[in-house]
Every structure is written in C-alpha cells, then in structure tokens.
Design a protein around this motif. Structure first.
Motif, PDB file in Angstrom:
ATOM      1  N   LEU A 231       0.829  -1.206   0.000  1.00 35.96           N
ATOM      2  CA  LEU A 231       0.000   0.000   0.000  1.00 35.96           C
ATOM      3  C   LEU A 231       0.862   1.253   0.000  1.00 35.96           C
ATOM      4  CD1 LEU A 231      -2.836  -1.043   2.489  1.00 35.96           C
ATOM      5  CD2 LEU A 231      -2.883  -1.052  -0.020  1.00 35.96           C
ATOM      6  N   GLY A 232       1.989   1.216   0.708  1.00 36.92           N
ATOM      7  CA  GLY A 232       2.887   2.361   0.705  1.00 36.92           C
ATOM      8  C   GLY A 232       3.453   2.636  -0.676  1.00 36.92           C
ATOM      9  N   ASN A 233       3.846   1.588  -1.399  1.00 37.20           N
ATOM     10  CA  ASN A 233       4.370   1.769  -2.749  1.00 37.20           C
ATOM     11  C   ASN A 233       3.309   2.308  -3.703  1.00 37.20           C
ATOM     12  OD1 ASN A 233       7.155   1.031  -2.704  1.00 37.20           O
ATOM     13  ND2 ASN A 233       6.570  -1.107  -2.417  1.00 37.20           N
ATOM     14  N   VAL A 234       2.097   1.800  -3.604  1.00 36.55           N
ATOM     15  CA  VAL A 234       1.028   2.250  -4.505  1.00 36.55           C
ATOM     16  C   VAL A 234       0.631   3.687  -4.210  1.00 36.55           C
ATOM     17  CG1 VAL A 234      -1.383   1.892  -5.181  1.00 36.55           C
ATOM     18  CG2 VAL A 234       0.155  -0.072  -4.929  1.00 36.55           C
ATOM     19  N   LEU A 235       0.367   3.995  -2.951  1.00 36.99           N
ATOM     20  CA  LEU A 235      -0.143   5.309  -2.593  1.00 36.99           C
ATOM     21  C   LEU A 235       0.908   6.410  -2.728  1.00 36.99           C
ATOM     22  CD1 LEU A 235      -2.315   4.359   0.521  1.00 36.99           C
ATOM     23  CD2 LEU A 235      -3.128   4.987  -1.770  1.00 36.99           C
ATOM     24  N   SER A 236       2.172   6.048  -2.770  1.00 35.88           N
ATOM     25  CA  SER A 236       3.228   7.054  -2.906  1.00 35.88           C
ATOM     26  C   SER A 236       3.304   7.638  -4.307  1.00 35.88           C
ATOM     27  CB  SER A 236       4.593   6.448  -2.540  1.00 35.88           C
ATOM     28  OG  SER A 236       4.644   6.119  -1.169  1.00 35.88           O
ATOM     29  N   ASP A 237       2.649   7.012  -5.262  1.00 37.01           N
ATOM     30  CA  ASP A 237       2.732   7.452  -6.655  1.00 37.01           C
ATOM     31  C   ASP A 237       1.320   7.617  -7.220  1.00 37.01           C
ATOM     32  OD1 ASP A 237       3.124   7.851  -9.360  1.00 37.01           O
ATOM     33  OD2 ASP A 237       4.572   6.218  -9.592  1.00 37.01           O
ATOM     34  N   ALA A 242      -3.842   5.691 -10.019  1.00 40.32           N
ATOM     35  CA  ALA A 242      -4.739   5.759 -11.167  1.00 40.32           C
ATOM     36  C   ALA A 242      -4.741   4.447 -11.952  1.00 40.32           C
ATOM     37  CB  ALA A 242      -4.332   6.922 -12.069  1.00 40.32           C
ATOM     38  N   ALA A 243      -3.569   3.831 -12.090  1.00 41.34           N
ATOM     39  CA  ALA A 243      -3.465   2.597 -12.875  1.00 41.34           C
ATOM     40  C   ALA A 243      -4.090   1.408 -12.175  1.00 41.34           C
ATOM     41  CB  ALA A 243      -1.999   2.307 -13.191  1.00 41.34           C
ATOM     42  N   LEU A 244      -4.046   1.399 -10.844  1.00 41.12           N
ATOM     43  CA  LEU A 244      -4.471   0.216 -10.097  1.00 41.12           C
ATOM     44  C   LEU A 244      -5.845   0.360  -9.459  1.00 41.12           C
ATOM     45  CD1 LEU A 244      -1.059  -0.572  -8.358  1.00 41.12           C
ATOM     46  CD2 LEU A 244      -2.126  -1.867 -10.210  1.00 41.12           C
ATOM     47  N   GLY A 356       2.006  16.178   3.089  1.00 35.05           N
ATOM     48  CA  GLY A 356       3.344  16.186   3.667  1.00 35.05           C
ATOM     49  C   GLY A 356       3.838  14.851   4.187  1.00 35.05           C
ATOM     50  N   PHE A 357       3.015  13.816   4.116  1.00 32.28           N
ATOM     51  CA  PHE A 357       3.429  12.512   4.648  1.00 32.28           C
ATOM     52  C   PHE A 357       4.054  11.673   3.542  1.00 32.28           C
ATOM     53  CE2 PHE A 357       2.786   8.008   5.404  1.00 32.28           C
ATOM     54  CZ  PHE A 357       3.336   7.862   6.670  1.00 32.28           C
ATOM     55  N   ARG A 358       5.181  11.057   3.851  1.00 28.93           N
ATOM     56  CA  ARG A 358       5.801  10.071   2.978  1.00 28.93           C
ATOM     57  C   ARG A 358       6.135   8.838   3.812  1.00 28.93           C
ATOM     58  NH1 ARG A 358       5.143  10.464  -2.214  1.00 28.93           N
ATOM     59  NH2 ARG A 358       7.108   9.351  -2.597  1.00 28.93           N
ATOM     60  N   PRO A 359       5.814   7.657   3.340  1.00 30.06           N
ATOM     61  CA  PRO A 359       6.120   6.451   4.115  1.00 30.06           C
ATOM     62  C   PRO A 359       7.614   6.302   4.365  1.00 30.06           C
ATOM     63  CG  PRO A 359       4.636   5.957   2.282  1.00 30.06           C
ATOM     64  CD  PRO A 359       5.133   7.355   2.073  1.00 30.06           C
ATOM     65  N   SER A 371       3.961   3.435   9.597  1.00 31.07           N
ATOM     66  CA  SER A 371       2.657   4.080   9.529  1.00 31.07           C
ATOM     67  C   SER A 371       2.382   4.488   8.094  1.00 31.07           C
ATOM     68  CB  SER A 371       2.597   5.308  10.457  1.00 31.07           C
ATOM     69  OG  SER A 371       3.568   6.270  10.070  1.00 31.07           O
ATOM     70  N   LEU A 372       1.109   4.587   7.763  1.00 33.78           N
ATOM     71  CA  LEU A 372       0.637   5.100   6.472  1.00 33.78           C
ATOM     72  C   LEU A 372      -0.518   6.046   6.781  1.00 33.78           C
ATOM     73  CD1 LEU A 372       0.618   1.878   4.235  1.00 33.78           C
ATOM     74  CD2 LEU A 372       2.182   3.832   4.028  1.00 33.78           C
ATOM     75  N   ILE A 373      -0.204   7.319   6.942  1.00 30.92           N
ATOM     76  CA  ILE A 373      -1.214   8.301   7.313  1.00 30.92           C
ATOM     77  C   ILE A 373      -1.924   8.771   6.040  1.00 30.92           C
ATOM     78  CG2 ILE A 373      -1.691  10.435   8.547  1.00 30.92           C
ATOM     79  CD1 ILE A 373      -0.456   8.156  10.225  1.00 30.92           C
ATOM     80  N   VAL A 374      -3.229   8.568   6.008  1.00 29.28           N
ATOM     81  CA  VAL A 374      -4.005   8.870   4.799  1.00 29.28           C
ATOM     82  C   VAL A 374      -5.182   9.784   5.110  1.00 29.28           C
ATOM     83  CG1 VAL A 374      -3.392   6.673   3.700  1.00 29.28           C
ATOM     84  CG2 VAL A 374      -5.456   6.807   5.108  1.00 29.28           C
ATOM     85  N   ARG A 375      -5.667  10.393   4.050  1.00 32.23           N
ATOM     86  CA  ARG A 375      -6.896  11.189   4.094  1.00 32.23           C
ATOM     87  C   ARG A 375      -7.970  10.398   3.350  1.00 32.23           C
ATOM     88  NH1 ARG A 375      -7.247  15.966   6.927  1.00 32.23           N
ATOM     89  NH2 ARG A 375      -8.578  16.799   5.260  1.00 32.23           N
TER      90      ARG A 375
END
Length: 378
Positions: A231-237, A242-244, A356-359, A371-375
């Motif tokens: 999830l960190g790899n996907v949400l970081s980009d 969009a692709a997944l 401002g959050f990056r894993p 942690s993976l802080i999300v909105r």
C-alpha cells in the motif's frame, strides 16, 4: 598475523542479535551456532588476489564486533554489516557495497556467511544443500496442503477487507498500518479457521497462529508488513493509484509481486549448508550458517533494470519472498493485497496520503512502513 585471529567466533559468545520487541517474534533471527572454520582458517574467493577470512578471534564472554576484511584486492577493506548503525533506516548503500565488493563474506554480528547477490540468494533459497529453513510456496507446501478451499479463502478475504475499509471511511485521517494492515491478515485467518471475532487477536496473533493455521498460514506479522509495503508503494505514486484503482486482478498481482521484490517483508533469511557450496563470490563451507540478504537481492542491478523503482509493468520481475508452488499462505497474501486495494478504493474513492506525509520503511530483519497516514476523503 596468525590464523587464530581470523577464526569464526566460538560457541557461547552471546546472543546472535540485539533484542527485538517481544510483540513481533518474526523480527528475530533464530539462534544458531557458528560454523566450524575450514582447516586452513580461510574460504576461497573467486575474486583476484584475495582470501576471505572467517572472522576475528573470539574472547571468552565477549561478543566480537569487528567486521570482515578482504574485498576485491584483499587488502584490509572493511565490509559493512546489515546490522550496522543506520541500516534500519537505509540498508541499500550497505547492500550495494556488499554486492559489489563482498559477494561472500563472514559477518560476526550475524554469526553467518552473507550472500547479497540475486543469483546467489535465489540459488540458496532453492538448493537442497541449504537447509534449516522453509519459505512458503516451496515444494514441501504442496505436499502438506492438500485440502484448501481457495474460493472460501477469497470470500473470507474480500469480506474482511470491506468491513475494515468501511470502519475508517468516514474519518478525516487514518493510519492504514494500525487500522487496516494490522487487522486484515489476522482477520482472514480467524474467519477461515472459525475463530470468533471477539477472540481474533488473542488467538490468531502470536503462538496460537501456527496451531490454528499451520506453519505458513501462521506468519501473520510477515503478511502485515508485506501489505503495508504494498500500500505504501502504490499510494506514494499518484500514477500507480490511477493505474491500479480499477485494475484487473492480473495487474494487481504484478504490482504485488513488484512490491515483494522491491521491499520484501523479510530482509534476511537464514539457512545452513550441508555441504560446501560454490557461489558467485567463492565457496561457502559445509555446516555453516548463511544469511541470505533477500532485500539486497531484490535490488541487484545485475538482475533488474532500475532496481530501486517500483514498476508493476516491468518485464523482468523476480520476487524471492515466496516460492512458486501451491501454499495457502501465499494465496492469502495475494488475495489480501488484491482486496485491500479494491475495498479501500471502493469505500474511499479519493483516498490519498496525508499532506506532507511520505512512508518511511524501517527494520533490519523484517522491514515495512511503521505508519501510512491517509486522508480517506481526499
């Protein structure tokens, strides 16, 4: 200088590794006695002009801390250790040095010979001369798991993922590691073996997991970390999001395998040789403990183009976390990744990382974002 100064540490010189938090037993390496050094106190190396010594002499009651010497020219170059200070935050520079200069070296902190190149690690994970270890999906799994209802596992995983996603969908902010990744692998195992929800974490996490779900299925903490990295790899980009977001299962599976390659949950696997084994950097002696740097192997530029890049579309995949055979734990891990994405994006179509959050990945033996802080609402 005498060969005595280059012996492997002897037995009874202390614990193998610093203490890890007791709540996560998968972060500890198993205890293991050091190998008996060869008669001449050295191991051969395939690189020009060098001898790889077996390590510093041990003193009674003292844990040796000196590292290996040798390298391409065998002239006192110090090899880094995967346990060196700072390695938890950034092991990749250490891995790069080991791959390039010390493909076979003895590490007294790990009390093991170290392999770091993809070809050597991949061989050691499948060669029968490397014993005392099991990877989910390797041949013994196919013989052990003969009555597995994959459709039922899929249904359980899907239901659990959607329940967890809906619990956090209305919040302004959430931590996916603590509130989703921590629960999904335990929840799927609990539902699959019929453990009531109220008893899930008490029974399924910890030692009871192995009894309930078997050796592979009980590795819940490993699947938590793998899911957090995915999830960190996907949400970081945003492009990957969009692709997944509505991708077919095949593409999600490729992204899952790519995350296992780039950021494997288990960074170091331990084996023991039953005979001498020739590897790219020399020969591993018989009866020796060997640390396989799975995290280093997954970023070996001799095997992967742009190895540090997360690219589900790459044409040179090759994860080493799981074997290729049938195993319910491997199936569950893949299903958890697939339905995690589907449930999260269905319940929270605008899901993104908080401003401002990056894993930040941490860990020595196992590794994942803490942690993976999300909105949830975007």
């Amino acid at each position: 200088m005498s060969h005595d100064q280059h012996r492997e540490p002897g037995r009874g010189t202390g614990n193998d590794l610093p203490e890890a938090p007791p709540a996560d037993p998968w972060t500890r390496l198993p205890s293991m006695a050091p190998a008996t050094p060869p008669a001449d106190g050295r191991a051969t190396t395939g690189r020009p002009g060098g001898v790889l010594r077996t390590g510093p002499a041990s003193l009674p009651g003292r844990v040796p801390t000196a590292h290996r010497t040798g390298g391409p020219r065998g002239a006192g170059v110090v090899a880094p250790s995967p346990l060196d200070p700072g390695a938890s935050r950034d092991p990749h520079a250490i891995h790069r040095t080991l791959r390039e200069q010390f493909p076979l070296t003895y590490d007294p902190l790990l009390r093991a010979w170290v392999l770091s190149r993809y070809a050597d690690v991949a061989t050691a994970l499948t060669d029968s001369r490397f014993t005392h270890g099991h990877r989910p999906g390797d041949p013994p799994c196919a013989r052990a798991h003969v009555d597995v209802d994959v459709a039922a596992l899929r249904a359980v995983t899907e239901r659990t993922a959607y329940v967890l996603a809906r619990r956090i969908a209305e919040r302004p902010q959430a931590d996916l590691v603590a509130e989703f990744c921590h629960w999904l692998p335990a929840g799927t195992v609990a539902a699959a073996v019929g453990v009531p929800y109220r008893d899930m974490m008490r029974l399924v996490r910890g030692r009871a997991a192995g009894a309930l779900a078997g050796e592979c299925g009980g590795q819940i903490a490993v699947r938590e970390k793998a899911l957090a990295s995915f999830l960190g790899n996907v949400l970081s980009d945003p492009d990957q999001v969009a692709a997944l977001r509505d991708a077919p299962a095949g593409l999600v599976g490729k992204a899952w395998a790519e995350s296992l390659r780039r950021d494997p949950p288990v960074q170091i696997a331990v084996r023991r040789t039953s005979a001498e084994v020739a590897v790219g950097g020399g020969t591993v002696p018989a009866g020796a403990p060997v640390a396989l740097l799975v995290g280093s192997a997954g970023r070996d530029p001799e095997r992967f183009r742009e190895p540090d890049r997360f690219d589900p579309f790459r044409d040179d995949p090759g994860q080493l976390t799981y074997g290729s055979g049938f195993c319910p734990a491997v199936i569950l891990a893949g299903l958890e990744a697939e339905y995690a994405l589907r449930a999260l994006f269905t319940a929270m179509p605008r899901l993104r990382l908080a401003d401002g959050f990056r894993p930040v990945w941490t860990g020595l033996i196992t590794r994942a974002p803490r942690s993976l802080i999300v909105r949830p609402g975007g």
